[in-house]
Design a protein around this motif. Structure first.
Motif, PDB file in Angstrom:
ATOM      1  N   PHE A  70       9.257  -5.427 -18.302  1.00 32.31           N
ATOM      2  CA  PHE A  70       7.837  -5.080 -18.187  1.00 32.31           C
ATOM      3  C   PHE A  70       6.952  -6.326 -18.225  1.00 32.31           C
ATOM      4  CE2 PHE A  70       9.625  -1.021 -19.576  1.00 32.31           C
ATOM      5  CZ  PHE A  70       9.073  -0.188 -18.618  1.00 32.31           C
ATOM      6  N   SER A 111       2.906   6.558  -5.427  1.00 28.76           N
ATOM      7  CA  SER A 111       2.647   6.958  -6.814  1.00 28.76           C
ATOM      8  C   SER A 111       1.529   7.970  -6.917  1.00 28.76           C
ATOM      9  CB  SER A 111       2.273   5.724  -7.645  1.00 28.76           C
ATOM     10  OG  SER A 111       3.366   4.851  -7.697  1.00 28.76           O
ATOM     11  N   ASN A 112       0.909   8.305  -5.803  1.00 27.34           N
ATOM     12  CA  ASN A 112      -0.285   9.137  -5.863  1.00 27.34           C
ATOM     13  C   ASN A 112      -0.239  10.280  -4.891  1.00 27.34           C
ATOM     14  OD1 ASN A 112      -1.788   7.441  -7.767  1.00 27.34           O
ATOM     15  ND2 ASN A 112      -1.472   5.934  -6.151  1.00 27.34           N
ATOM     16  N   LEU A 153      -8.424   6.616 -10.584  1.00 24.69           N
ATOM     17  CA  LEU A 153      -7.478   6.259  -9.541  1.00 24.69           C
ATOM     18  C   LEU A 153      -8.184   6.134  -8.194  1.00 24.69           C
ATOM     19  CD1 LEU A 153      -4.584   5.698  -9.028  1.00 24.69           C
ATOM     20  CD2 LEU A 153      -4.190   8.145  -8.749  1.00 24.69           C
ATOM     21  N   MET A 202      13.337  -2.013 -11.950  1.00 20.87           N
ATOM     22  CA  MET A 202      13.461  -2.440 -13.340  1.00 20.87           C
ATOM     23  C   MET A 202      14.926  -2.699 -13.697  1.00 20.87           C
ATOM     24  SD  MET A 202      10.613  -2.810 -15.003  1.00 20.87           S
ATOM     25  CE  MET A 202       8.997  -2.823 -14.247  1.00 20.87           C
ATOM     26  N   ALA A 252      -5.041  -7.263 -13.642  1.00 18.50           N
ATOM     27  CA  ALA A 252      -3.975  -6.921 -12.686  1.00 18.50           C
ATOM     28  C   ALA A 252      -2.909  -6.011 -13.305  1.00 18.50           C
ATOM     29  CB  ALA A 252      -3.344  -8.186 -12.093  1.00 18.50           C
ATOM     30  N   ALA A 306       3.756   1.515  -1.529  1.00 20.58           N
ATOM     31  CA  ALA A 306       4.210   1.675  -2.914  1.00 20.58           C
ATOM     32  C   ALA A 306       3.108   2.301  -3.759  1.00 20.58           C
ATOM     33  CB  ALA A 306       4.635   0.327  -3.494  1.00 20.58           C
ATOM     34  N   VAL A 307       1.877   1.862  -3.510  1.00 19.22           N
ATOM     35  CA  VAL A 307       0.731   2.438  -4.214  1.00 19.22           C
ATOM     36  C   VAL A 307       0.581   3.915  -3.852  1.00 19.22           C
ATOM     37  CG1 VAL A 307      -1.795   2.445  -4.298  1.00 19.22           C
ATOM     38  CG2 VAL A 307      -0.535   0.287  -4.509  1.00 19.22           C
ATOM     39  N   ALA A 308       0.655   4.206  -2.555  1.00 18.47           N
ATOM     40  CA  ALA A 308       0.464   5.585  -2.097  1.00 18.47           C
ATOM     41  C   ALA A 308       1.537   6.510  -2.664  1.00 18.47           C
ATOM     42  CB  ALA A 308       0.474   5.642  -0.572  1.00 18.47           C
ATOM     43  N   ALA A 330       2.532  -8.013 -10.992  1.00 19.19           N
ATOM     44  CA  ALA A 330       1.195  -7.406 -10.899  1.00 19.19           C
ATOM     45  C   ALA A 330       0.152  -8.392 -10.362  1.00 19.19           C
ATOM     46  CB  ALA A 330       0.760  -6.827 -12.254  1.00 19.19           C
ATOM     47  N   LEU A 349       5.244  11.119  -6.968  1.00 20.06           N
ATOM     48  CA  LEU A 349       5.444  10.543  -8.298  1.00 20.06           C
ATOM     49  C   LEU A 349       6.921  10.300  -8.557  1.00 20.06           C
ATOM     50  CD1 LEU A 349       2.880  12.423 -10.537  1.00 20.06           C
ATOM     51  CD2 LEU A 349       3.058   9.953 -10.193  1.00 20.06           C
ATOM     52  N   LEU A 377      -2.118   2.258 -10.725  1.00 19.00           N
ATOM     53  CA  LEU A 377      -1.722   2.550  -9.344  1.00 19.00           C
ATOM     54  C   LEU A 377      -0.312   3.119  -9.284  1.00 19.00           C
ATOM     55  CD1 LEU A 377      -3.195  -0.553  -7.481  1.00 19.00           C
ATOM     56  CD2 LEU A 377      -3.883   1.815  -7.159  1.00 19.00           C
ATOM     57  N   PHE A 378       0.575   2.633 -10.141  1.00 17.61           N
ATOM     58  CA  PHE A 378       1.964   3.094 -10.140  1.00 17.61           C
ATOM     59  C   PHE A 378       2.169   4.293 -11.065  1.00 17.61           C
ATOM     60  CE2 PHE A 378       4.199  -1.131  -8.757  1.00 17.61           C
ATOM     61  CZ  PHE A 378       3.523  -1.071  -7.548  1.00 17.61           C
ATOM     62  N   ARG A 394      -8.237   2.757  -5.953  1.00 20.90           N
ATOM     63  CA  ARG A 394      -7.776   2.793  -4.564  1.00 20.90           C
ATOM     64  C   ARG A 394      -8.892   2.395  -3.599  1.00 20.90           C
ATOM     65  NH1 ARG A 394      -4.340   8.102  -3.659  1.00 20.90           N
ATOM     66  NH2 ARG A 394      -3.386   6.873  -2.000  1.00 20.90           N
ATOM     67  N   ARG A 431       0.829  -1.210   0.000  1.00 18.83           N
ATOM     68  CA  ARG A 431       0.000   0.000   0.000  1.00 18.83           C
ATOM     69  C   ARG A 431       0.860   1.255   0.000  1.00 18.83           C
ATOM     70  NH1 ARG A 431      -4.778  -0.780   4.209  1.00 18.83           N
ATOM     71  NH2 ARG A 431      -5.801   0.765   2.889  1.00 18.83           N
ATOM     72  N   ILE A 483      -2.280  -2.290 -11.791  1.00 18.41           N
ATOM     73  CA  ILE A 483      -0.977  -1.949 -11.211  1.00 18.41           C
ATOM     74  C   ILE A 483      -0.341  -0.787 -11.963  1.00 18.41           C
ATOM     75  CG2 ILE A 483       1.424  -2.792 -11.048  1.00 18.41           C
ATOM     76  CD1 ILE A 483      -0.298  -3.577  -8.659  1.00 18.41           C
ATOM     77  N   ARG A 484      -0.474  -0.781 -13.280  1.00 21.85           N
ATOM     78  CA  ARG A 484       0.100   0.346 -14.027  1.00 21.85           C
ATOM     79  C   ARG A 484      -0.597   1.654 -13.679  1.00 21.85           C
ATOM     80  NH1 ARG A 484       3.195  -0.673 -19.384  1.00 21.85           N
ATOM     81  NH2 ARG A 484       4.289  -2.593 -18.885  1.00 21.85           N
ATOM     82  N   ARG A 524      10.399   2.402  -9.245  1.00 24.47           N
ATOM     83  CA  ARG A 524      10.228   1.559 -10.427  1.00 24.47           C
ATOM     84  C   ARG A 524      11.522   1.418 -11.209  1.00 24.47           C
ATOM     85  NH1 ARG A 524       5.638   4.323 -11.133  1.00 24.47           N
ATOM     86  NH2 ARG A 524       6.507   5.598 -12.778  1.00 24.47           N
ATOM     87  N   LEU A 533       6.939  -7.491 -14.736  1.00 23.32           N
ATOM     88  CA  LEU A 533       6.043  -6.635 -13.955  1.00 23.32           C
ATOM     89  C   LEU A 533       4.576  -7.010 -14.206  1.00 23.32           C
ATOM     90  CD1 LEU A 533       5.436  -4.115 -12.174  1.00 23.32           C
ATOM     91  CD2 LEU A 533       5.379  -2.789 -14.293  1.00 23.32           C
TER      92      LEU A 533
END
Lengths: 188, 188
Positions: free
Chosen positions: A154, A115-116, B105, A133, B162, A111-113, A162, A122, B169-170, B109, A109, B166-167, A129, A157
Motif C-alpha cells: 500500500f 471502479s465506478n 466521486l 498487490m 494523490a 482503471a478508474v472507470a 498514485a 467494482l 477513484l479505485f 471524476r 481512465r 486514487i483510493r 487491485r 500504491l
C-alpha cells in the motif's frame, strides 16, 4: 537442467489474438470512452469471432479488466534486479512509460472507470487491485528475505503509483526519470 | 477596528444561485457523466436563465472548473491553525470528507475529465491546479514564516492528495482519520 531445452513460447496464435483484442479495446476506449462499445464491436475490430472473446474472457468487464491490468503493469514481468531500490525504480519507470505512452491515458481512465461501474465494475476493480498487490507483494517479500527493509504494497500504491497516476490524469507530464527515482527514494 | 461592524455576507440571492447551479452540475455529472449535458440543461435544473450562467461563468468549461475547484477544496477556506501539522491535517480531513461524500466521486471524476478534454479542458485543468497550488502555497509560506520546515505544494499533491484521490477513484474507502493523519505525518 538443460538450458538449451526450448522454452515454452508465449507467442503463437493465441497470443496474437490476445494482442489484437487488447489493442481493439484500447482503441475503442480512446475513440468512444469507456462503456460505449460492445463485445461484438471489439470482435469486429480485432477480426475475431464474438465467441472467441466470450470463451476466453467470459464477459466484457473481464476483458476490460485484463486489458487495464496488463497495461498498467507495463506489459512486462515484475523486475528482479537484486535490490529493492533497483526493483522499484525499474518497476516505476516501466509503469511511467506505459501510462505516458500513446494509449496510457485511456488505460488509466479505464482503471478508474472500472471502479465506478456498479457491482460488476467494482468486482473487476477489486480483481485488478488484488492481482497488482500480489505481484508487488512478492517483490517486497523477496527484498525482506534478502534482509532489506521494505515498505508494504500500500505504501508503493500511495507514494509511487498514485502520484504518477494523478499526474497523468491531470496532464502534468512528462514524468522525468529524476521525478520517478525521487518517489522511490523518498519511500525507501 | 470595530469588530461589531457587520461583516459582508456571502449569502443572498447570488450565493443561492451559485449553490443551485453547482448542485445541478454535480447531479448531471452523476446521472449522465461528464460531457453529456449543456448549459441549457444546467440552467433548467437550477431554475435560472441560461443568460445568468453565461454572465457569471462565461462558458460551460469555466462553470465545471468552478464546481470542481470549489468541491475539491472542500468548500471551506484553507485552515490556519497555527502549526503546519495542524493545517495539513485539517485540510486533508476536509478534502477527504468532500471526496468521500455523496457527490465526491463525481467531482473527482470531473477534475480528471477536465484535464482530458482538448485545449479548453486542459486550460480549465491548468486553472484548477494553479488556483489550488496558490492556496496551498500560501499555507506553506505561513509555516515557513513561522520558522517551520515545510514541503512544497507538489509534495502535498503527490503524497497527501494523490493517494486520497486514487483510493477514492479505485473505491478503496473509507479514508480513516488514522490513514489521513499518517499521510501528513509521513510527508512532514
Amino acid at each position: 537442467m538443460n538450458e538449451r531445452q526450448p522454452a515454452r513460447r508465449p507467442g503463437g496464435r493465441s497470443a496474437r489474438v490476445a494482442a489484437e483484442v487488447h489493442q481493439a479495446v484500447t482503441d475503442l476506449i480512446s475513440e468512444r470512452g469507456y462503456g460505449n462499445f460492445t463485445v461484438g464491436e471489439v470482435a469486429a475490430r480485432a477480426g475475431v469471432a464474438d465467441s472467441s472473446i466470450y470463451r476466453r474472457w467470459g464477459s466484457l468487464e473481464r476483458l476490460l479488466t485484463d486489458v487495464a491490468l496488463t497495461r498498467l503493469n507495463a506489459q512486462s514481468p515484475m523486475p528482479d534486479t537484486g535490490s529493492l531500490a533497483g526493483d522499484l525504480r525499474t518497476y516505476a519507470a516501466n509503469v511511467a512509460r506505459e501510462i505516458t505512452g500513446p494509449d496510457g491515458l485511456a488505460v488509466v481512465r479505464l482503471a478508474v472507470a472500472l471502479s465506478n461501474n456498479g457491482p460488476q465494475g467494482l468486482q473487476a476493480g477489486d480483481d485488478l487491485r488484488a492481482d497488482r498487490m500480489r505481484q508487488l507483494q512478492s517483490m517486497l517479500d523477496r527484498a525482506r528475505e534478502r534482509g532489506e527493509h521494505a515498505p508494504d504494497a500500500f505504501g508503493v500504491l500511495d507514494h509511487i503509483l498514485a502520484p504518477m497516476y494523478i499526474r497523468v490524469l491531470f496532464g502534468m507530464v512528462p514524468l522525468t526519470p529524476e521525478y520517478i527515482d525521487g518517489l522511490v527514494d523518498r519511500l525507501l
